[in-house]
Design a protein around this motif. Structure first.
Motif, PDB file in Angstrom:
ATOM      1  N   UNK A  27       0.835  -1.198   0.000  1.00  0.00           N
ATOM      2  CA  UNK A  27       0.000   0.000   0.000  1.00  0.00           C
ATOM      3  C   UNK A  27       0.870   1.248   0.000  1.00  0.00           C
ATOM      4  N   UNK A  28       1.957   1.220   0.776  1.00  0.00           N
ATOM      5  CA  UNK A  28       2.874   2.344   0.791  1.00  0.00           C
ATOM      6  C   UNK A  28       3.505   2.535  -0.587  1.00  0.00           C
ATOM      7  N   UNK A  29       3.896   1.378  -1.179  1.00  0.00           N
ATOM      8  CA  UNK A  29       4.488   1.471  -2.510  1.00  0.00           C
ATOM      9  C   UNK A  29       3.480   2.057  -3.496  1.00  0.00           C
ATOM     10  N   UNK A  30       2.238   1.531  -3.406  1.00  0.00           N
ATOM     11  CA  UNK A  30       1.201   2.021  -4.318  1.00  0.00           C
ATOM     12  C   UNK A  30       0.944   3.507  -4.055  1.00  0.00           C
ATOM     13  N   UNK A  31       0.882   3.883  -2.754  1.00  0.00           N
ATOM     14  CA  UNK A  31       0.670   5.296  -2.436  1.00  0.00           C
ATOM     15  C   UNK A  31       1.844   6.142  -2.932  1.00  0.00           C
ATOM     16  N   UNK A  32       3.048   5.639  -2.784  1.00  0.00           N
ATOM     17  CA  UNK A  32       4.227   6.345  -3.278  1.00  0.00           C
ATOM     18  C   UNK A  32       4.167   6.527  -4.792  1.00  0.00           C
ATOM     19  N   UNK A  33       3.810   5.425  -5.454  1.00  0.00           N
ATOM     20  CA  UNK A  33       3.669   5.522  -6.912  1.00  0.00           C
ATOM     21  C   UNK A  33       2.547   6.486  -7.282  1.00  0.00           C
ATOM     22  N   UNK A  34       1.465   6.400  -6.499  1.00  0.00           N
ATOM     23  CA  UNK A  34       0.331   7.288  -6.749  1.00  0.00           C
ATOM     24  C   UNK A  34       0.773   8.747  -6.594  1.00  0.00           C
ATOM     25  N   UNK A  35       1.538   9.034  -5.537  1.00  0.00           N
ATOM     26  CA  UNK A  35       2.032  10.394  -5.331  1.00  0.00           C
ATOM     27  C   UNK A  35       2.941  10.822  -6.480  1.00  0.00           C
ATOM     28  N   UNK A  36       3.815   9.889  -6.922  1.00  0.00           N
ATOM     29  CA  UNK A  36       4.703  10.202  -8.044  1.00  0.00           C
ATOM     30  C   UNK A  36       3.893  10.503  -9.303  1.00  0.00           C
ATOM     31  N   UNK A  40       3.836  13.878 -11.266  1.00  0.00           N
ATOM     32  CA  UNK A  40       4.105  13.933 -12.708  1.00  0.00           C
ATOM     33  C   UNK A  40       2.933  14.556 -13.451  1.00  0.00           C
ATOM     34  N   UNK A  41       1.723  14.160 -13.038  1.00  0.00           N
ATOM     35  CA  UNK A  41       0.528  14.715 -13.670  1.00  0.00           C
ATOM     36  C   UNK A  41       0.477  16.233 -13.482  1.00  0.00           C
ATOM     37  N   UNK A  42       0.775  16.694 -12.244  1.00  0.00           N
ATOM     38  CA  UNK A  42       0.782  18.135 -11.983  1.00  0.00           C
ATOM     39  C   UNK A  42       1.884  18.837 -12.786  1.00  0.00           C
ATOM     40  N   UNK A  43       3.084  18.204 -12.850  1.00  0.00           N
ATOM     41  CA  UNK A  43       4.170  18.779 -13.645  1.00  0.00           C
ATOM     42  C   UNK A  43       3.784  18.848 -15.117  1.00  0.00           C
ATOM     43  N   UNK A  44       3.170  17.743 -15.603  1.00  0.00           N
ATOM     44  CA  UNK A  44       2.729  17.705 -17.002  1.00  0.00           C
ATOM     45  C   UNK A  44       1.673  18.773 -17.250  1.00  0.00           C
ATOM     46  N   UNK A  45       0.752  18.913 -16.279  1.00  0.00           N
ATOM     47  CA  UNK A  45      -0.297  19.915 -16.418  1.00  0.00           C
ATOM     48  C   UNK A  45       0.316  21.320 -16.415  1.00  0.00           C
ATOM     49  N   UNK A  46       1.295  21.564 -15.495  1.00  0.00           N
ATOM     50  CA  UNK A  46       1.971  22.862 -15.475  1.00  0.00           C
ATOM     51  C   UNK A  46       2.681  23.114 -16.800  1.00  0.00           C
ATOM     52  N   UNK A  47       3.375  22.091 -17.306  1.00  0.00           N
ATOM     53  CA  UNK A  47       4.063  22.228 -18.598  1.00  0.00           C
ATOM     54  C   UNK A  47       3.074  22.506 -19.715  1.00  0.00           C
ATOM     55  N   UNK A  48       1.931  21.778 -19.682  1.00  0.00           N
ATOM     56  CA  UNK A  48       0.914  21.987 -20.718  1.00  0.00           C
ATOM     57  C   UNK A  48       0.335  23.393 -20.614  1.00  0.00           C
ATOM     58  N   UNK A  49       0.082  23.857 -19.357  1.00  0.00           N
ATOM     59  CA  UNK A  49      -0.413  25.225 -19.172  1.00  0.00           C
ATOM     60  C   UNK A  49       0.588  26.240 -19.702  1.00  0.00           C
ATOM     61  N   UNK A  50       1.870  26.021 -19.407  1.00  0.00           N
ATOM     62  CA  UNK A  50       2.927  26.925 -19.885  1.00  0.00           C
ATOM     63  C   UNK A  50       2.964  26.934 -21.419  1.00  0.00           C
ATOM     64  N   UNK A  51       2.916  25.741 -22.015  1.00  0.00           N
ATOM     65  CA  UNK A  51       2.921  25.655 -23.484  1.00  0.00           C
ATOM     66  C   UNK A  51       1.674  26.314 -24.057  1.00  0.00           C
ATOM     67  N   UNK A  52       0.534  26.131 -23.371  1.00  0.00           N
ATOM     68  CA  UNK A  52      -0.703  26.757 -23.843  1.00  0.00           C
ATOM     69  C   UNK A  52      -0.574  28.279 -23.799  1.00  0.00           C
ATOM     70  N   UNK A  53      -0.015  28.819 -22.688  1.00  0.00           N
ATOM     71  CA  UNK A  53       0.180  30.261 -22.583  1.00  0.00           C
ATOM     72  C   UNK A  53       1.127  30.757 -23.677  1.00  0.00           C
ATOM     73  N   UNK A  54       2.216  30.022 -23.891  1.00  0.00           N
ATOM     74  CA  UNK A  54       3.164  30.412 -24.940  1.00  0.00           C
ATOM     75  C   UNK A  54       2.504  30.367 -26.313  1.00  0.00           C
ATOM     76  N   UNK A  55       1.716  29.299 -26.549  1.00  0.00           N
ATOM     77  CA  UNK A  55       1.020  29.170 -27.842  1.00  0.00           C
ATOM     78  C   UNK A  55       0.033  30.312 -28.036  1.00  0.00           C
ATOM     79  N   UNK A  56      -0.710  30.641 -26.954  1.00  0.00           N
ATOM     80  CA  UNK A  56      -1.662  31.751 -27.043  1.00  0.00           C
ATOM     81  C   UNK A  56      -0.940  33.071 -27.304  1.00  0.00           C
ATOM     82  N   UNK A  57       0.229  33.263 -26.645  1.00  0.00           N
ATOM     83  CA  UNK A  57       1.002  34.484 -26.878  1.00  0.00           C
ATOM     84  C   UNK A  57       1.472  34.559 -28.328  1.00  0.00           C
TER      85      UNK A  57
END
Length: 197
Positions: A27-36, A40-57
């Protein structure tokens, strides 16, 4: 047998305990993976938001450039139309000037012919001594008849004064040769001569 059963219970309990420990570890491993994955999802979302802002600019910059280009094209089209109108106007004016030049050339040729005719008549009159008219007076009278200008010979030096007796109205002439070019004065005086014969 009871000891065996106790041993079996302890083993079962140990297995359950071990199983619970494994489950918690998993469960800890799964939770650790889940957190990772969430990170990653948040980092990807931040990157996508940044790319979206750059694309819009970039899209906004491209749209601004396109609008400026359209405005420049519109202004260029307007200037082109104005130039075409000016070219047409200049062509018409050129045609008028050419026609006027032909007319003036014809008139000049006629005046030269008249002058040659006058010179011939003068020579004939000089040969015929019955009537003697001074040539300067005769030429002045001829110019008066052609131009219909009555000159003021008593005006100040450098001034050109007289009265032009036009087809409908007499018009005074008052020109300062110190301020006006000889070409302008000549053109102005020629413009007063009636071209209809």
């Amino acid at each position: 047998m009871e000891a065996f059963r106790d041993m079996e219970d302890v083993s079962f309990w140990l297995l359950n305990l071990l199983g619970a420990n494994r489950a918690e570890t998993q469960q800890r491993k799964v939770l650790g993976r889940h957190e990772q994955m969430v990170e990653r999802l948040l980092e990807t979302q931040d990157g996508a938001d940044q790319q979206l802002r750059e694309t819009l600019a970039v899209e906004e910059e491209v749209a601004r450039s396109l609008l400026e280009l359209k405005e420049c094209t519109s202004l260029g089209g307007t200037e082109l139309q104005q130039l075409e109108v000016e070219i047409q106007k200049a062509s018409k004016e050129d045609a008028c000037v050419q026609a006027r030049l032909c007319q003036l050339t014809t008139e000049l040729q006629e005046l030269r012919e008249m002058e040659a005719d006058l010179q011939r008549q003068e020579r004939e009159m000089d040969e015929d001594t019955t009537i003697t008219i001074p040539s300067a007076v005769y030429v002045a009278q001829l110019y008066h008849r052609i131009s219909k200008i009555e000159w003021d010979y008593e005006c100040e030096p450098g001034m050109i004064k007289g009265i032009h007796h036009g087809p409908t109205v007499a018009q005074p002439i008052h020109l300062d040769s110190a301020q006006l070019s000889q070409k302008f004065i000549s053109d102005y005086l020629w413009s007063l001569v009636d071209t209809t014969w």
